[in-house]
Design a protein around this motif. Structure first.
Motif, PDB file in Angstrom:
ATOM      1  N   VAL A 138      17.704 -14.960 -16.170  1.00  0.00           N
ATOM      2  CA  VAL A 138      16.288 -14.657 -15.897  1.00  0.00           C
ATOM      3  C   VAL A 138      16.168 -13.548 -14.857  1.00  0.00           C
ATOM      4  N   VAL A 139      16.939 -13.670 -13.762  1.00  0.00           N
ATOM      5  CA  VAL A 139      16.891 -12.657 -12.701  1.00  0.00           C
ATOM      6  C   VAL A 139      17.336 -11.298 -13.234  1.00  0.00           C
ATOM      7  N   SER A 140      18.397 -11.303 -14.026  1.00  0.00           N
ATOM      8  CA  SER A 140      18.900 -10.046 -14.591  1.00  0.00           C
ATOM      9  C   SER A 140      17.851  -9.399 -15.490  1.00  0.00           C
ATOM     10  N   THR A 141      17.142 -10.221 -16.274  1.00  0.00           N
ATOM     11  CA  THR A 141      16.091  -9.699 -17.155  1.00  0.00           C
ATOM     12  C   THR A 141      14.952  -9.085 -16.356  1.00  0.00           C
ATOM     13  N   ARG A 142      14.555  -9.765 -15.277  1.00  0.00           N
ATOM     14  CA  ARG A 142      13.472  -9.246 -14.426  1.00  0.00           C
ATOM     15  C   ARG A 142      13.873  -7.915 -13.793  1.00  0.00           C
ATOM     16  N   LEU A 143      15.082  -7.857 -13.273  1.00  0.00           N
ATOM     17  CA  LEU A 143      15.534  -6.622 -12.644  1.00  0.00           C
ATOM     18  C   LEU A 143      15.624  -5.482 -13.657  1.00  0.00           C
ATOM     19  N   ALA A 144      16.056  -5.810 -14.850  1.00  0.00           N
ATOM     20  CA  ALA A 144      16.184  -4.779 -15.876  1.00  0.00           C
ATOM     21  C   ALA A 144      14.829  -4.245 -16.315  1.00  0.00           C
ATOM     22  N   SER A 145      13.764  -5.089 -16.171  1.00  0.00           N
ATOM     23  CA  SER A 145      12.428  -4.672 -16.606  1.00  0.00           C
ATOM     24  C   SER A 145      11.708  -3.796 -15.591  1.00  0.00           C
ATOM     25  N   LEU A 146      12.269  -3.702 -14.368  1.00  0.00           N
ATOM     26  CA  LEU A 146      11.640  -2.852 -13.350  1.00  0.00           C
ATOM     27  C   LEU A 146      11.744  -1.391 -13.753  1.00  0.00           C
ATOM     28  N   THR A 147      10.630  -0.692 -13.632  1.00  0.00           N
ATOM     29  CA  THR A 147      10.612   0.740 -13.963  1.00  0.00           C
ATOM     30  C   THR A 147      10.806   1.568 -12.699  1.00  0.00           C
ATOM     31  N   PHE A 148      11.010   2.855 -12.885  1.00  0.00           N
ATOM     32  CA  PHE A 148      11.176   3.758 -11.745  1.00  0.00           C
ATOM     33  C   PHE A 148       9.906   3.796 -10.908  1.00  0.00           C
ATOM     34  N   GLY A 149       8.758   3.679 -11.564  1.00  0.00           N
ATOM     35  CA  GLY A 149       7.492   3.675 -10.838  1.00  0.00           C
ATOM     36  C   GLY A 149       7.359   2.460  -9.939  1.00  0.00           C
ATOM     37  N   ASP A 150       7.856   1.301 -10.410  1.00  0.00           N
ATOM     38  CA  ASP A 150       7.818   0.087  -9.593  1.00  0.00           C
ATOM     39  C   ASP A 150       8.637   0.259  -8.320  1.00  0.00           C
ATOM     40  N   LEU A 151       9.790   0.902  -8.422  1.00  0.00           N
ATOM     41  CA  LEU A 151      10.638   1.132  -7.252  1.00  0.00           C
ATOM     42  C   LEU A 151       9.970   2.082  -6.270  1.00  0.00           C
ATOM     43  N   LEU A 152       9.288   3.133  -6.784  1.00  0.00           N
ATOM     44  CA  LEU A 152       8.570   4.062  -5.906  1.00  0.00           C
ATOM     45  C   LEU A 152       7.427   3.363  -5.182  1.00  0.00           C
ATOM     46  N   LEU A 153       6.745   2.461  -5.890  1.00  0.00           N
ATOM     47  CA  LEU A 153       5.640   1.700  -5.282  1.00  0.00           C
ATOM     48  C   LEU A 153       6.143   0.807  -4.155  1.00  0.00           C
ATOM     49  N   LEU A 154       7.327   0.171  -4.366  1.00  0.00           N
ATOM     50  CA  LEU A 154       7.913  -0.678  -3.336  1.00  0.00           C
ATOM     51  C   LEU A 154       8.303   0.140  -2.115  1.00  0.00           C
ATOM     52  N   ARG A 155       8.841   1.362  -2.343  1.00  0.00           N
ATOM     53  CA  ARG A 155       9.220   2.228  -1.223  1.00  0.00           C
ATOM     54  C   ARG A 155       8.009   2.630  -0.414  1.00  0.00           C
ATOM     55  N   ASP A 156       6.928   3.030  -1.086  1.00  0.00           N
ATOM     56  CA  ASP A 156       5.708   3.459  -0.386  1.00  0.00           C
ATOM     57  C   ASP A 156       5.105   2.308   0.414  1.00  0.00           C
ATOM     58  N   SER A 157       5.210   1.081  -0.151  1.00  0.00           N
ATOM     59  CA  SER A 157       4.664  -0.088   0.553  1.00  0.00           C
ATOM     60  C   SER A 157       5.410  -0.344   1.854  1.00  0.00           C
ATOM     61  N   LEU A 158       6.756  -0.192   1.825  1.00  0.00           N
ATOM     62  CA  LEU A 158       7.542  -0.396   3.038  1.00  0.00           C
ATOM     63  C   LEU A 158       7.290   0.697   4.061  1.00  0.00           C
ATOM     64  N   ARG A 159       7.083   1.936   3.592  1.00  0.00           N
ATOM     65  CA  ARG A 159       6.809   3.047   4.520  1.00  0.00           C
ATOM     66  C   ARG A 159       5.475   2.881   5.228  1.00  0.00           C
ATOM     67  N   SER A 160       4.520   2.288   4.522  1.00  0.00           N
ATOM     68  CA  SER A 160       3.191   2.108   5.129  1.00  0.00           C
ATOM     69  C   SER A 160       3.170   0.947   6.112  1.00  0.00           C
ATOM     70  N   ASN A 161       4.210   0.122   6.129  1.00  0.00           N
ATOM     71  CA  ASN A 161       4.295  -1.011   7.063  1.00  0.00           C
ATOM     72  C   ASN A 161       5.632  -0.962   7.801  1.00  0.00           C
ATOM     73  N   PRO A 162       5.834  -0.002   8.713  1.00  0.00           N
ATOM     74  CA  PRO A 162       7.120   0.134   9.422  1.00  0.00           C
ATOM     75  C   PRO A 162       7.459  -1.090  10.263  1.00  0.00           C
ATOM     76  N   ALA A 163       6.445  -1.749  10.790  1.00  0.00           N
ATOM     77  CA  ALA A 163       6.716  -2.932  11.617  1.00  0.00           C
ATOM     78  C   ALA A 163       7.383  -4.028  10.789  1.00  0.00           C
ATOM     79  N   THR A 164       6.913  -4.200   9.559  1.00  0.00           N
ATOM     80  CA  THR A 164       7.501  -5.205   8.674  1.00  0.00           C
ATOM     81  C   THR A 164       8.943  -4.853   8.338  1.00  0.00           C
ATOM     82  N   LEU A 165       9.175  -3.545   8.099  1.00  0.00           N
ATOM     83  CA  LEU A 165      10.529  -3.093   7.770  1.00  0.00           C
ATOM     84  C   LEU A 165      11.490  -3.335   8.926  1.00  0.00           C
TER      85      LEU A 165
END
Length: 507
Positions: free
Chosen positions: A47-74
Motif C-alpha cells: 500500500v505504501v509503495s503504491t501511494r509513493l508511486a502515485s505521487l506526481t512531480f507537482g505534489d513534491l513541489l507543493l510539499l517543498r513550497d509548504s516547508l519553505r513557507s513554514n521555516p519554524a516547523t522545518l
C-alpha cells in the motif's frame, strides 16, 4: 530367527515415524510463526509503495513550497530528529566483545588417576575402609577419567596443606592462563583497565587480584575486583560484572580470571556428604579478555549478547544445599545436600524463564504462554512445557559439576548427546574445575571446528547460594582449529570417548 529379525524393524518403525512426523509439524509451525510478521507487513508495504508511486512531480513541489513557507516547523522537525537520534545513540548499550580466552593445562606430572587417588587417600590413614570404598565408587561413577590434575601439594605424603602451597597453586594456574592469553591476543599488561578474579574457597590477604596486579605490574589506576564465596557460577558473575563496568568505562579492556583452589580445601574427615567434593574437584583456571573498543570487533571471537542471573538464596533449602562448615570432629569441608538436584532443577527453571523471552523464537514463546494459561487459568492437568532451546542455540556449555548435574540438565532441556558432548568430555578430561569449566567446554567446541560465524552459544553455570547463571555469546567469525592453541588441541582426535552411564550413589 529370520522371522523375528524381519518383524523387529516393523515394530520400531511406527513410533519412529510418529516422532519424525511430530518434529516436522513442529518445525513447520516454527517457520510459520517466525516469518508471519514479514507476511503481515507485505500488504502494508505494498500500500505504501503504491501511494509513493502515485505521487506526481507537482505534489513534491507543493510539499517543498509548504516547508519553505513554514521555516519554524522545518527547524523544529530537524531538531527533533537530531535529539531523538542522539538520545538513541547515548542510551544504546555498548557492545562487549570477547577477544580471546585461555585455559590452563597443568603438566603431565600432576595427573591424578583414580587408582592414585584411592591409594593416596589410604596412605593418609584418616579415612575408614568404608569411606575409602565409597570414594572409589564415586570416582568410578562420576564421569571423571584418568587424566585430571591435582596441585603439587596433594602429591606429598601426607599432603602439604598450607597457605604457601595454596598460593603456589593459585600462582601456577592463574599466571599460566594469563600468560597464554596475553601471548594469544598480543595485549600488553599495561593495556588492561579492569581486572576481575573469582575464587570461591581461597581468599588470602592480599587478595588474588592483588597477586595478579603485583606479578604483572599492572597500572595503579586499574579497576580491580576479587570475588569470593560465590561457588562454581562465579565465572559468569564475573563476566556480568565486567559487562556492567564496560558500559561505564569507555575504550577499556577487562581481564576476567576464573579459578578454584584445592590445596587448602581438601576435606580430611569421614562425613560422606563432604567427601564427594574431594572426588570431583580438580585444578584448573581460565583467563578471558573482554573489551568495548569498536576497533576490536574485527579480531574478536565472540560478542556477549545476554547475561541472566538467578539467585534462590531466599529459600532455606537452596541456601543450605552446598554449605561449608565443620563436621562433628571440627574438620572443615563443603557438604552437598541430598536436595541438590531438585534445587538445581528449580534454579534452572527460574533462569530459563527469564532467559527465554530474550532468545527464543516467537513460536516457542507462544507455546510456553498457552501452556502456562492452560495450567494456571484453566486448571488443566497437563505437564509444563519446556521450550525448545535448540532453536535458539547451536552450542551448549553446561557447567561440568558432575555426572548427575549434566544428566539433569540434559533431561530438563531435552538436549542430544552432541549438545552435551563438550560438558561430558570436559568432566572426563579435566574434572570439575569449578567456575573455569565453561571455558574448557567452549575450547572443546573450538578444537572440534564446530564454531561457525553467527553461531550462538549458551553457557549455564550452577553455584552455591543457590545460583543459576547464563551467558549468551554470538560467534563473530568461524574458528579455525588449525590456528588455535588450547588445552585440547594435542589430543582432540581422541575425543569423544564413551563414558558409561550408571546410577548415582547415595551419600
Amino acid at each position: 530367527m529370520s522371522g523375528e529379525n524381519s518383524d523387529s524393524p516393523q515394530v520400531s518403525a511406527a513410533p519412529l515415524q510418529h516422532t519424525v512426523n511430530l518434529k516436522l509439524v513442529k518445525l513447520g509451525y516454527h517457520y510459520l510463526i517466525s516469518y508471519s510478521l514479514y507476511l503481515l507487513l507485505l500488504p502494508a508495504l505494498a500500500v505504501v509503495s503504491t501511494r509513493l508511486a502515485s505521487l506526481t512531480f507537482g505534489d513534491l513541489l507543493l510539499l517543498r513550497d509548504s516547508l519553505r513557507s513554514n521555516p519554524a516547523t522545518l527547524v523544529l522537525c530537524y531538531a527533533l530528529m537530531v535529539f531523538l537520534a542522539t538520545l538513541l545513540f547515548m542510551k544504546r548499550p555498548r557492545p562487549v566483545y570477547l577477544v580471546d580466552f585461555a585455559c590452563y593445562k597443568p603438566s603431565c606430572a600432576l595427573k591424578c588417576t583414580r587408582e592414585f587417588f584411592v591409594e593416596h587417600s589410604a596412605r593418609t590413614g584418616i579415612f575408614t575402609d568404608d569411606n575409602l570404598a565409597f570414594q572409589k565408587k564415586i570416582l568410578e561413577r562420576s564421569g571423571l577419567g584418568q587424566s585430571t590434575y591435582f596441585p603439587e601439594a596433594m602429591f606429598e605424603t601426607p599432603p602439604k596443606l598450607c597457605m604457601a602451597g595454596a598460593r603456589k597453586e593459585a600462582e601456577m594456574v592463574m599466571f599460566g592462563a594469563i600468560d597464554e592469553l596475553l601471548q594469544k591476543t598480543g595485549v600488553k599488561a599495561k593495556d588492561i583497565d579492569i581486572l576481575i578474579v573469582n575464587c570461591s574457597l581461597f581468599n588470602p590477604t592480599p587478595s588474588l587480584s592483588a597477586m595478579v596486579v603485583n606479578h604483572y605490574k599492572l597500572r595503579g589506576n586499574i579497576q580491580s575486583y576479587n570475588l569470593g564465596g560465590m561457588g562454581c557460577s562465579a565465572g559468569l558473575i564475573s563476566i556480568d560484572l565486567a559487562k556492567q563496568l564496560l558500559q561505564v568505562h569507555r575504550n577499556s579492556n577487562a581481564l576476567v580470571v576464573s579459578t578454584e583452589n584445592i590445596t587448602l580445601n581438601w576435606y580430611f574427615g569421614n562425613n560422606r556428604s563432604m567427601l564427594v567434593p574431594n572426588c570431583l574437584f580438580r585444578a584448573g583456571c581460565a583467563a578471558v579478555l573482554l573489551t568495548n573498543r569498536s576497533a576490536a570487533h574485527r579480531r574478536s571471537k565472540y560478542q556477549l549478547i545476554h547475561t541472566v542471573r538467578t539467585h534462590k538464596g531466599a529459600d532455606e533449602s537452596s541456601y543450605n544445599c552446598v554449605f561449608q562448615h565443620e563436621d562433628d570432629e571440627g574438620k572443615v569441608g563443603v557438604a552437598l545436600s541430598k536436595d541438590l538436584m531438585k534445587v538445581a532443577g528449580d534454579a534452572l527453571k527460574a533462569n530459563i524463564t527469564a532467559l527465554g523471552p530474550l532468545v527464543l523464537p516467537l513460536s516457542e514463546q507462544l507455546l510456553f504462554v498457552f501452556n502456562l494459561v492452560a495450567r494456571r487459568a484453566l486448571r488443566m492437568r497437563i505437564p509444563s512445557y519446556i521450550p525448545d532451546f535448540k532453536l535458539a542455540f547451536e552450542h551448549f556449555c553446561v557447567h561440568a559439576g558432575g555426572r548427575a548435574v549434566l544428566d539433569e540438565v540434559e533431561k530438563s532441556l531435552e538436549l542430544t548427546d552432541r549438545h552435551m558432548e563438550p560438558s561430558r568430555m570436559t568432566l572426563y578430561r579435566f574434572g570439575n574445575t569449578s567456575s573455569s569449566s565453561l571455558w574448557y567446554e567452549l575450547a572443546y567446541s573450538e578444537a572440534k571446528g564446530r564454531i561457525k560465524k553467527g553461531d550462538r552459544t549458551w553457557q549455564i553455570a550452577f553455584g552455591s547460594g543457590f545460583k543459576c547463571n547464563s551467558a549468551v555469546w554470538r560467534a563473530l567469525r568461524t574458528i579455525n582449529p588449525a590456528k588455535e592453541k588450547n588445552p585440547w588441541m594435542e589430543e582432540i582426535h581422541e575425543f569423544p570417548v564413551r563414558v558409561p552411564r550408571v546410577e548415582a550413589i547415595r551419600t
